[in-house]
Write an enzyme that holds these catalytic residues in place. Structure first.
Site, PDB file in Angstrom:
ATOM      1  CG  LEU A 116     -55.794 -38.761 -40.455  1.00 18.62           C
ATOM      2  CD1 LEU A 116     -56.641 -39.624 -41.388  1.00 18.62           C
ATOM      3  CD2 LEU A 116     -56.433 -37.383 -40.282  1.00 18.62           C
ATOM      4  CE  LYS A 123     -44.764 -26.963 -30.823  1.00 17.97           C
ATOM      5  NZ  LYS A 123     -45.028 -27.421 -32.213  1.00 17.97           N
ATOM      6  CB  THR A 176     -46.282 -22.909 -28.426  1.00 16.53           C
ATOM      7  OG1 THR A 176     -46.974 -22.419 -27.282  1.00 16.53           O
ATOM      8  CG2 THR A 176     -45.310 -23.972 -27.935  1.00 16.53           C
ATOM      9  CG  ASP A 177     -47.771 -18.343 -25.759  1.00 12.53           C
ATOM     10  OD1 ASP A 177     -48.005 -19.579 -25.741  1.00 12.53           O
ATOM     11  OD2 ASP A 177     -48.613 -17.491 -25.402  1.00 12.53           O
ATOM     12  CD  GLU A 178     -48.703 -23.763 -23.791  1.00 14.92           C
ATOM     13  OE1 GLU A 178     -48.352 -24.657 -23.019  1.00 14.92           O
ATOM     14  OE2 GLU A 178     -49.837 -23.689 -24.284  1.00 14.92           O
ATOM     15  CE  LYS A 207     -55.050 -28.470 -27.042  1.00 24.45           C
ATOM     16  NZ  LYS A 207     -54.967 -28.826 -28.436  1.00 24.45           N
ATOM     17  CE1 TYR A 210     -58.374 -28.705 -15.359  1.00 24.17           C
ATOM     18  CE2 TYR A 210     -56.856 -27.556 -16.809  1.00 24.17           C
ATOM     19  CZ  TYR A 210     -57.625 -28.669 -16.514  1.00 24.17           C
ATOM     20  OH  TYR A 210     -57.630 -29.737 -17.364  1.00 24.17           O
ATOM     21  CE1 TYR A 259     -47.676 -28.590 -27.504  1.00 30.52           C
ATOM     22  CE2 TYR A 259     -48.011 -26.760 -25.970  1.00 30.52           C
ATOM     23  CZ  TYR A 259     -47.974 -27.251 -27.270  1.00 30.52           C
ATOM     24  OH  TYR A 259     -48.214 -26.406 -28.332  1.00 30.52           O
ATOM     25  CG  PHE A 273     -57.481 -25.489 -33.998  1.00 34.58           C
ATOM     26  CD1 PHE A 273     -58.535 -24.817 -34.616  1.00 34.58           C
ATOM     27  CD2 PHE A 273     -56.733 -24.814 -33.034  1.00 34.58           C
ATOM     28  CE1 PHE A 273     -58.828 -23.492 -34.278  1.00 34.58           C
ATOM     29  CE2 PHE A 273     -57.026 -23.502 -32.680  1.00 34.58           C
ATOM     30  CZ  PHE A 273     -58.057 -22.841 -33.312  1.00 34.58           C
ATOM     31  CB  ILE A 274     -53.412 -24.090 -36.214  1.00 32.23           C
ATOM     32  CG1 ILE A 274     -53.806 -23.806 -34.759  1.00 32.23           C
ATOM     33  CG2 ILE A 274     -52.885 -22.804 -36.878  1.00 32.23           C
ATOM     34  CD1 ILE A 274     -52.652 -23.423 -33.856  1.00 32.23           C
TER      35      ILE A 274
HETATM   36  P1  NAD Z   1     -54.067 -30.165 -33.044  1.00 30.95           P
HETATM   37  O1  NAD Z   1     -53.796 -31.062 -31.885  1.00 30.95           O
HETATM   38  O2  NAD Z   1     -55.447 -29.665 -33.287  1.00 30.95           O
HETATM   39  O3  NAD Z   1     -53.592 -30.875 -34.399  1.00 30.95           O
HETATM   40  C1  NAD Z   1     -52.384 -31.552 -34.504  1.00 30.95           C
HETATM   41  C2  NAD Z   1     -52.415 -32.307 -35.832  1.00 30.95           C
HETATM   42  O4  NAD Z   1     -51.146 -32.973 -35.993  1.00 30.95           O
HETATM   43  C3  NAD Z   1     -53.493 -33.403 -35.903  1.00 30.95           C
HETATM   44  O5  NAD Z   1     -54.151 -33.360 -37.144  1.00 30.95           O
HETATM   45  C4  NAD Z   1     -52.706 -34.704 -35.741  1.00 30.95           C
HETATM   46  O6  NAD Z   1     -53.312 -35.805 -36.386  1.00 30.95           O
HETATM   47  C5  NAD Z   1     -51.381 -34.318 -36.383  1.00 30.95           C
HETATM   48  N1  NAD Z   1     -50.257 -35.137 -35.901  1.00 30.95           N
HETATM   49  C6  NAD Z   1     -49.945 -35.434 -34.619  1.00 30.95           C
HETATM   50  N2  NAD Z   1     -48.835 -36.204 -34.576  1.00 30.95           N
HETATM   51  C7  NAD Z   1     -48.440 -36.379 -35.868  1.00 30.95           C
HETATM   52  C8  NAD Z   1     -47.360 -37.055 -36.479  1.00 30.95           C
HETATM   53  N3  NAD Z   1     -46.467 -37.736 -35.751  1.00 30.95           N
HETATM   54  N4  NAD Z   1     -47.245 -37.014 -37.823  1.00 30.95           N
HETATM   55  C9  NAD Z   1     -48.155 -36.346 -38.578  1.00 30.95           C
HETATM   56  N5  NAD Z   1     -49.210 -35.703 -38.055  1.00 30.95           N
HETATM   57  C10 NAD Z   1     -49.346 -35.704 -36.713  1.00 30.95           C
HETATM   58  O7  NAD Z   1     -53.033 -28.964 -32.877  1.00 30.95           O
HETATM   59  P2  NAD Z   1     -53.182 -27.406 -33.188  1.00 30.95           P
HETATM   60  O8  NAD Z   1     -53.797 -26.743 -32.031  1.00 30.95           O
HETATM   61  O9  NAD Z   1     -53.736 -27.235 -34.537  1.00 30.95           O
HETATM   62  O10 NAD Z   1     -51.638 -26.987 -33.185  1.00 30.95           O
HETATM   63  C11 NAD Z   1     -50.877 -27.005 -34.387  1.00 30.95           C
HETATM   64  C12 NAD Z   1     -49.461 -26.535 -34.094  1.00 30.95           C
HETATM   65  O11 NAD Z   1     -49.494 -25.207 -33.589  1.00 30.95           O
HETATM   66  C13 NAD Z   1     -48.729 -27.376 -33.064  1.00 30.95           C
HETATM   67  O12 NAD Z   1     -47.391 -27.493 -33.463  1.00 30.95           O
HETATM   68  C14 NAD Z   1     -48.830 -26.551 -31.797  1.00 30.95           C
HETATM   69  O13 NAD Z   1     -47.758 -26.816 -30.926  1.00 30.95           O
HETATM   70  C15 NAD Z   1     -48.788 -25.153 -32.357  1.00 30.95           C
HETATM   71  N6  NAD Z   1     -49.450 -24.117 -31.540  1.00 30.95           N
HETATM   72  C16 NAD Z   1     -50.743 -24.315 -31.142  1.00 30.95           C
HETATM   73  C17 NAD Z   1     -51.383 -23.312 -30.413  1.00 30.95           C
HETATM   74  C18 NAD Z   1     -52.816 -23.454 -29.969  1.00 30.95           C
HETATM   75  O14 NAD Z   1     -53.305 -22.612 -29.225  1.00 30.95           O
HETATM   76  N7  NAD Z   1     -53.549 -24.454 -30.414  1.00 30.95           N
HETATM   77  C19 NAD Z   1     -50.673 -22.133 -30.068  1.00 30.95           C
HETATM   78  C20 NAD Z   1     -49.354 -21.995 -30.508  1.00 30.95           C
HETATM   79  C21 NAD Z   1     -48.760 -22.993 -31.245  1.00 30.95           C
HETATM   80  P1  TYD Z   2     -55.542 -24.891 -22.804  1.00 30.27           P
HETATM   81  O1  TYD Z   2     -56.594 -24.633 -23.815  1.00 30.27           O
HETATM   82  O2  TYD Z   2     -55.289 -26.301 -22.393  1.00 30.27           O
HETATM   83  O3  TYD Z   2     -54.223 -24.196 -23.338  1.00 30.27           O
HETATM   84  P2  TYD Z   2     -52.769 -24.018 -22.601  1.00 30.27           P
HETATM   85  O4  TYD Z   2     -51.895 -24.785 -23.516  1.00 30.27           O
HETATM   86  O5  TYD Z   2     -52.543 -22.559 -22.582  1.00 30.27           O
HETATM   87  O6  TYD Z   2     -52.790 -24.595 -21.262  1.00 30.27           O
HETATM   88  O7  TYD Z   2     -55.872 -24.066 -21.490  1.00 30.27           O
HETATM   89  C1  TYD Z   2     -55.997 -22.653 -21.504  1.00 30.27           C
HETATM   90  C2  TYD Z   2     -56.214 -22.199 -20.074  1.00 30.27           C
HETATM   91  O8  TYD Z   2     -57.466 -22.731 -19.606  1.00 30.27           O
HETATM   92  C3  TYD Z   2     -55.173 -22.742 -19.105  1.00 30.27           C
HETATM   93  O9  TYD Z   2     -54.874 -21.753 -18.119  1.00 30.27           O
HETATM   94  C4  TYD Z   2     -55.827 -23.921 -18.463  1.00 30.27           C
HETATM   95  C5  TYD Z   2     -57.298 -23.532 -18.436  1.00 30.27           C
HETATM   96  N1  TYD Z   2     -58.223 -24.670 -18.521  1.00 30.27           N
HETATM   97  C6  TYD Z   2     -59.221 -24.845 -17.558  1.00 30.27           C
HETATM   98  O10 TYD Z   2     -59.357 -24.031 -16.623  1.00 30.27           O
HETATM   99  N2  TYD Z   2     -60.034 -25.920 -17.654  1.00 30.27           N
HETATM  100  C7  TYD Z   2     -59.916 -26.832 -18.636  1.00 30.27           C
HETATM  101  O11 TYD Z   2     -60.699 -27.830 -18.675  1.00 30.27           O
HETATM  102  C8  TYD Z   2     -58.918 -26.654 -19.644  1.00 30.27           C
HETATM  103  C9  TYD Z   2     -58.748 -27.635 -20.771  1.00 30.27           C
HETATM  104  C10 TYD Z   2     -58.086 -25.543 -19.546  1.00 30.27           C
END
Ligand code: NAD
Ligand code: TYD
Length: 341
Positions: free
Chosen positions: A36, A153, A125-127, A188, A206, A149, A12-13
């Site tokens: 992938l 991280k 991540t903020d988590e 998500k 949830y 998770y 995604f990101i």
């Molecule tokens: P995502 O799950 O959409 O994508 C993760 C990508 O990493 C996928 O393309 C997957 O194939 C690849 N991947 C997984 N394991 C791998 C490995 N061992 N080697 C190579 N590639 C691998 O994740 P995202 O939401 O795009 O998050 C990207 C980053 O940003 C992560 O590090 C996550 O912790 C961080 N982050 C995400 C959020 C959020 O809200 N999504 C917020 C803060 C930080």
């Molecule tokens: P999520 O997208 O999994 O991110 P986070 O890593 O912050 O947990 O969830 C965002 C918020 O939404 C979190 O409080 C959990 C809630 N949530 C639901 O209520 N139902 C769902 O099916 C999912 C996936 C998340």
């Protein structure tokens, strides 16, 4: 010419960041190393076909041979997005989270150290701060991750930092809040609820729905990463927040209104184990340097809902594949025992 190694660039990101960099800069090379996994998707990069500045390599950041193959293309700046990212899946089975989010960082940064690269950005991540009852976490706040998770991280975050403190590898760590936008795997919260609502399916909220997350538009996140690459200091950590703290139940209402769907789709289901109540970030440090998020939550969410409405080809394929089994296993029983709001 700047040469980037973006890992996890089919996710995604990462895929949004690859687009951002190729659009903003002409004279760049982006090597994209991605395993992938279920979350990686070449459809996210479809429109880059023919752009010679983008080189995709299928490989694992925890595998030395794959990592060396990627660096061999020539790398100045590493941006490590690759990770296992879904909290619910980490509760089911943490093993891949430890392999990728900790061991993977080790493998990737060891090679960066050996080669003496210019910059290593670890996307955290903020988590890692855990649940914040009052106020907001600054970069100095303690790390109190509370699920597998966020704990893995936090391991990757501090391991990357240790390579600066110990070996002077030029590391920057960023900690972003919850992202939303196009190409988010529909497991998500926002991408799941938007796509379920489009198909008139139930929305599995949830617990009491009062958990709070701060929402950051994905392109604002990409912009902030680019900003810290240019303006950040080695060894520093930067919080990246959207300034949009909302209870989950508020977000659901906005989604339903945007799609003209009824509240009756909402189902309150059994809560996630160890569910963090609230995340909140202070972004004073980045603001003082001159960066702030540009997208308002209302506009960003409207645009995101429209994107999923107009791009069913992208998520319908996912939802009828691997995702279907995951969804049934994770939600079916809880939904059957759920109550309407
Ligand atoms: P995502 O799950 O959409 O994508 C993760 C990508 O990493 C996928 O393309 C997957 O194939 C690849 N991947 C997984 N394991 C791998 C490995 N061992 N080697 C190579 N590639 C691998 O994740 P995202 O939401 O795009 O998050 C990207 C980053 O940003 C992560 O590090 C996550 O912790 C961080 N982050 C995400 C959020 C959020 O809200 N999504 C917020 C803060 C930080
Ligand atoms: P999520 O997208 O999994 O991110 P986070 O890593 O912050 O947990 O969830 C965002 C918020 O939404 C979190 O409080 C959990 C809630 N949530 C639901 O209520 N139902 C769902 O099916 C999912 C996936 C998340």
């Amino acid at each position: 010419m700047k040469r980037y190694l973006v890992t996890g660039g089919a996710g995604f990101i990462g895929s949004n960041f690859v687009h951002y960099i190729l659009k903003k800069y002409r004279d760049v090379q982006v090597v994209n190393l991605d395993k992938l996994t279920y979350a990686g998707n070449l459809d996210n990069l479809k429109d880059l076909k023919g752009d010679k500045r983008h080189i995709f390599i299928k490989g694992d950041i925890a595998c030395e041979r794959d990592v060396m193959k990627a660096y061999a293309k020539g790398v100045d700046i590493v941006v490590n997005f690759a990770a296992e990212t879904h909290v619910d899946r980490s509760i089911g089975d943490p093993s891949d989270f430890i392999k990728t989010d900790v061991q993977g960082v080790y493998c990737l940064i060891e090679e960066a150290k050996r080669l003496g690269i210019e910059k290593f950005v670890q996307i955290s991540t903020d988590e890692v701060y855990g649940s914040i009852a009052k106020g907001s976490a600054s970069e100095e706040s303690p790390l109190l991750p509370s699920n597998p998770y966020s704990a893995s991280k936090a391991g990757g975050d501090r391991l990357a930092y240790s390579y600066w403190a110990t070996y002077k590898v030029p590391v920057i760590v960023t900690r972003a809040s919850n992202n939303y936008g196009p190409y988010q795997y529909p497991e998500k919260f926002i991408s799941l609820f938007v796509t379920n609502a489009i198909e008139d399916q139930q929305l599995p909220l949830y617990g009491d729905g009062k958990n709070v997350r701060d929402w950051l538009y994905v392109m604002d996140h990409c912009d902030a990463i680019d900003f810290v690459i240019g303006n950040g200091k080695d060894g520093e950590t930067y919080n990246i927040g959207g300034g949009n703290e909302k209870e989950n139940r508020e977000v659901v209402d906005i989604i339903l209104d945007a799609l003209g769907k009824p509240r009756s789709l909402i189902r309150h289901i059994e809560d996630r184990l160890g569910h963090d109540r609230r995340y909140s970030l202070s972004i004073k440090k980045l603001r003082a340097m001159g960066w702030k998020p540009k997208m308002s939550f209302e506009k960003g969410l409207r645009e995101t809902v429209a994107w999923y409405r107009d791009n069913g080809w992208w998520w319908k394929k996912i939802k009828s594949g691997e995702f279907r089994d995951y969804y049934t296993k994770h939600y079916a029983k809880r939904l059957s025992e759920s109550k309407a709001r």
